[in-house]
Design an enzyme around this catalytic site. Structure first.
Site, mmCIF file in Angstrom:
data_model
loop_
_atom_site.group_PDB
_atom_site.id
_atom_site.type_symbol
_atom_site.label_atom_id
_atom_site.label_comp_id
_atom_site.label_asym_id
_atom_site.label_seq_id
_atom_site.Cartn_x
_atom_site.Cartn_y
_atom_site.Cartn_z
ATOM 1 N N ARG A 35 0.811 -1.214 0.000
ATOM 2 C CA ARG A 35 0.000 0.000 0.000
ATOM 3 C C ARG A 35 0.850 1.272 0.000
ATOM 4 O O ARG A 35 0.319 2.377 0.067
ATOM 5 C CB ARG A 35 -0.937 0.015 1.224
ATOM 6 C CG ARG A 35 -2.065 -0.999 1.118
ATOM 7 C CD ARG A 35 -2.972 -0.975 2.329
ATOM 8 N NE ARG A 35 -4.110 -1.887 2.119
ATOM 9 C CZ ARG A 35 -4.880 -2.349 3.089
ATOM 10 N NH1 ARG A 35 -4.645 -1.994 4.342
ATOM 11 N NH2 ARG A 35 -5.886 -3.167 2.811
ATOM 12 N N GLU A 60 -1.250 -9.378 -4.776
ATOM 13 C CA GLU A 60 -2.547 -10.044 -4.934
ATOM 14 C C GLU A 60 -2.383 -11.525 -5.256
ATOM 15 O O GLU A 60 -3.147 -12.366 -4.775
ATOM 16 C CB GLU A 60 -3.384 -9.350 -6.016
ATOM 17 C CG GLU A 60 -3.872 -7.957 -5.630
ATOM 18 C CD GLU A 60 -4.793 -7.945 -4.423
ATOM 19 O OE1 GLU A 60 -5.311 -9.008 -4.034
ATOM 20 O OE2 GLU A 60 -5.001 -6.856 -3.856
ATOM 21 N N GLN A 66 -5.095 -17.490 -1.165
ATOM 22 C CA GLN A 66 -4.986 -18.708 -0.343
ATOM 23 C C GLN A 66 -3.848 -18.641 0.684
ATOM 24 O O GLN A 66 -3.386 -19.670 1.167
ATOM 25 C CB GLN A 66 -4.815 -19.942 -1.246
ATOM 26 C CG GLN A 66 -6.012 -20.140 -2.169
ATOM 27 C CD GLN A 66 -5.703 -21.030 -3.353
ATOM 28 O OE1 GLN A 66 -4.836 -20.727 -4.155
ATOM 29 N NE2 GLN A 66 -6.436 -22.116 -3.475
ATOM 30 N N LEU A 72 5.589 -20.738 0.224
ATOM 31 C CA LEU A 72 4.276 -20.100 0.050
ATOM 32 C C LEU A 72 3.231 -21.078 -0.485
ATOM 33 O O LEU A 72 2.042 -20.862 -0.320
ATOM 34 C CB LEU A 72 4.377 -18.916 -0.932
ATOM 35 C CG LEU A 72 4.600 -17.519 -0.346
ATOM 36 C CD1 LEU A 72 4.691 -16.500 -1.466
ATOM 37 C CD2 LEU A 72 3.488 -17.132 0.623
ATOM 38 N N GLY A 73 3.700 -22.133 -1.161
ATOM 39 C CA GLY A 73 2.774 -23.122 -1.711
ATOM 40 C C GLY A 73 2.060 -22.631 -2.960
ATOM 41 O O GLY A 73 2.277 -21.512 -3.414
ATOM 42 N N TYR A 74 1.225 -23.513 -3.530
ATOM 43 C CA TYR A 74 0.492 -23.193 -4.759
ATOM 44 C C TYR A 74 1.452 -22.596 -5.797
ATOM 45 O O TYR A 74 1.283 -21.465 -6.268
ATOM 46 C CB TYR A 74 -0.663 -22.219 -4.474
ATOM 47 C CG TYR A 74 -1.642 -22.728 -3.448
ATOM 48 C CD1 TYR A 74 -2.655 -23.614 -3.796
ATOM 49 C CD2 TYR A 74 -1.532 -22.345 -2.114
ATOM 50 C CE1 TYR A 74 -3.557 -24.090 -2.848
ATOM 51 C CE2 TYR A 74 -2.423 -22.826 -1.157
ATOM 52 C CZ TYR A 74 -3.425 -23.692 -1.535
ATOM 53 O OH TYR A 74 -4.307 -24.171 -0.595
ATOM 54 N N TYR A 131 -10.944 -11.500 -10.160
ATOM 55 C CA TYR A 131 -10.593 -10.796 -8.923
ATOM 56 C C TYR A 131 -9.285 -10.016 -9.073
ATOM 57 O O TYR A 131 -9.207 -8.826 -8.748
ATOM 58 C CB TYR A 131 -10.471 -11.767 -7.734
ATOM 59 C CG TYR A 131 -9.768 -11.097 -6.579
ATOM 60 C CD1 TYR A 131 -10.444 -10.146 -5.821
ATOM 61 C CD2 TYR A 131 -8.429 -11.342 -6.315
ATOM 62 C CE1 TYR A 131 -9.797 -9.466 -4.813
ATOM 63 C CE2 TYR A 131 -7.782 -10.658 -5.302
ATOM 64 C CZ TYR A 131 -8.463 -9.723 -4.551
ATOM 65 O OH TYR A 131 -7.818 -9.027 -3.564
ATOM 66 N N ASP A 156 -13.402 -11.084 -3.753
ATOM 67 C CA ASP A 156 -12.760 -12.257 -3.153
ATOM 68 C C ASP A 156 -13.673 -12.802 -2.054
ATOM 69 O O ASP A 156 -14.813 -12.347 -1.896
ATOM 70 C CB ASP A 156 -11.357 -11.902 -2.620
ATOM 71 C CG ASP A 156 -11.404 -10.971 -1.411
ATOM 72 O OD1 ASP A 156 -12.505 -10.453 -1.074
ATOM 73 O OD2 ASP A 156 -10.348 -10.741 -0.788
ATOM 74 N N CYS A 216 -15.820 -8.178 9.783
ATOM 75 C CA CYS A 216 -16.895 -9.066 9.311
ATOM 76 C C CYS A 216 -16.308 -10.449 9.021
ATOM 77 O O CYS A 216 -16.337 -10.952 7.904
ATOM 78 C CB CYS A 216 -17.529 -8.455 8.064
ATOM 79 S SG CYS A 216 -19.148 -9.135 7.646
ATOM 80 N N CYS A 239 -19.899 -7.197 15.010
ATOM 81 C CA CYS A 239 -20.922 -6.279 14.488
ATOM 82 C C CYS A 239 -20.947 -4.945 15.240
ATOM 83 O O CYS A 239 -21.209 -3.893 14.643
ATOM 84 C CB CYS A 239 -22.291 -6.933 14.540
ATOM 85 S SG CYS A 239 -22.418 -8.378 13.454
ATOM 86 N N CYS A 265 -18.608 -2.546 13.716
ATOM 87 C CA CYS A 265 -18.694 -2.421 12.257
ATOM 88 C C CYS A 265 -19.132 -1.015 11.845
ATOM 89 O O CYS A 265 -20.176 -0.528 12.299
ATOM 90 C CB CYS A 265 -19.666 -3.458 11.693
ATOM 91 S SG CYS A 265 -19.828 -3.335 9.899
#
Length: 365
Positions: free
Chosen positions: A34, A46, A51, A89-91, A129, A147, A201, A208, A211
């Site tokens: 950011r 991203e 995951q 990190l996997g995947y 996404y 997402d 959330c 709540c 929120c």
């Protein structure tokens, strides 16, 4: 349910945007991607965040950007370097697809990440996404980035009861975002929805009372916030029993082999292993026979040094880990004998990193 049966008329959209954006500007987490609106860095973050938890991703993101600071750097890197930076990190298909897409951006778009839905969505590994996240966060376009967090938040706010595990449900949520999104600040709007899902959330026990958009939430008014979102249960995992072995020669070099270029953990390195079958031979005999046949070598002092369980989304590996001494092995493609120093350069799955640690511990190395 289709989107036409979901109404947003109960929401004062301007007030909803104001309450959400004010909260985000005050409460957003300080995350490294950011710091600026560099579309390449947002893209990397991203893909890593798919995951994987934010806290896990942060150190990986720093290391990855230090090593591959630009589109050009990643496009020109060796795949093995990229997989090594991704190790843990996997995947791993995410990393391979990211590099393939970055190479296309480098060659076809002059190193500039596309700023329109058609071109960016054509890149490998860039789904709806990721495309929406890059376009809204980096380029300020009012595109939805839906997402799991966003689906959970909106299912409660708009009382959407469609199963979020179904691909067809995504269109409902994308249409809802298009209705609600701030055209003045789509970047913060999309990030705020994701942040709200991550911090307030949450899947169970949503906060709540804390929120910022509680006044706009239908599920809260009807007391249904813990019933949503609706999500179908996953299929049962397949369990596979493996035996893996660390084979060392008299110089202490270990045998490693490269996994196939397609499929699970593609192109990563691993220690020799077999799937154990129920037959008249013991596990140790099956392993010894397989090693002798594959590597044409004599095997001695085979002993078990540990057990590992590794869980994927669709299957679980239960691995018994062995070590043994061998003579010289027959040379073959995608098989190497490496020293403990040399092995550090090769990308391994997490399960094999754990095996190496067991081997080092058991031999006091």
């Amino acid at each position: 349910m289709d989107y036409n049966s979901i109404t947003t008329h109960h929401i004062d959209i301007y007030a909803f945007q104001r309450d959400l954006l004010t909260w985000f500007q005050e409460e957003q987490r300080d995350l490294p991607w950011r710091k600026d609106k560099d579309p390449y860095k947002i893209w990397v973050s991203e893909i890593m965040l798919q995951q994987t938890r934010v806290d896990t991703v942060i150190p990986y993101f720093h290391r990855f950007i230090d090593k591959f600071p630009t589109i050009e750097a990643l496009a020109q890197a060796e795949e093995e370097q990229v997989l090594k930076s991704w190790e843990g990190l996997g995947y791993y298909s995410r990393a391979r697809n990211l590099q393939a897409a970055v190479r296309e951006v480098h060659e076809k778009y002059g190193g500039i990440v596309p700023d329109n839905p058609k071109d960016i969505s054509s890149l490998k590994g860039v789904g709806p996404y990721t495309a929406g996240a890059i376009l809204s966060i980096a380029y300020g376009l009012p595109e939805p980035a839906v997402d799991g967090n966003v689906m959970r938040v909106l299912s409660r706010i708009l009382l959407i009861t469609d199963d979020i595990a179904k691909a067809s449900s995504r269109k409902i949520f994308e249409t809802a975002v298009r209705d609600l999104i701030s055209h003045d600040n789509p970047s913060h709007f999309n990030q705020a929805l994701m942040e709200l899902g991550a911090l307030i959330c949450t899947p169970t026990s949503p906060s709540c009372l804390l929120c910022p958009v509680r006044e706009h939430c239908q599920a809260f008014f009807e007391g249904k916030q813990t019933e949503l979102p609706v999500k179908m249960k996953k299929k049962k995992q397949r369990i596979v029993q493996l035996a893996s072995i660390l084979l060392s020669d008299k110089e202490g070099r270990l045998v490693i082999q490269k996994r196939p270029p397609e499929g699970l953990l593609a192109n990563l390195w691993e220690f020799p292993n077999i799937e154990i079958s129920l037959q008249y031979m013991t596990e140790k005999e099956q392993l010894s026979t397989a090693i002798k046949n594959q590597y044409d070598t004599r095997i001695e002092n085979i002993e078990m040094i540990g057990k590992i369980q590794h869980v994927f989304t669709h299957l679980t590996w239960n691995i018994n880990v062995y070590q043994a001494k061998i003579d010289k092995i027959r040379e073959q493609k995608n098989v190497k004998q490496v020293t403990l120093e040399e092995i550090k350069a090769y990308p391994f799955p997490v399960s094999n990193q754990k095996m190496l640690k067991q081997y080092l511990d058991s031999n006091h190395l």
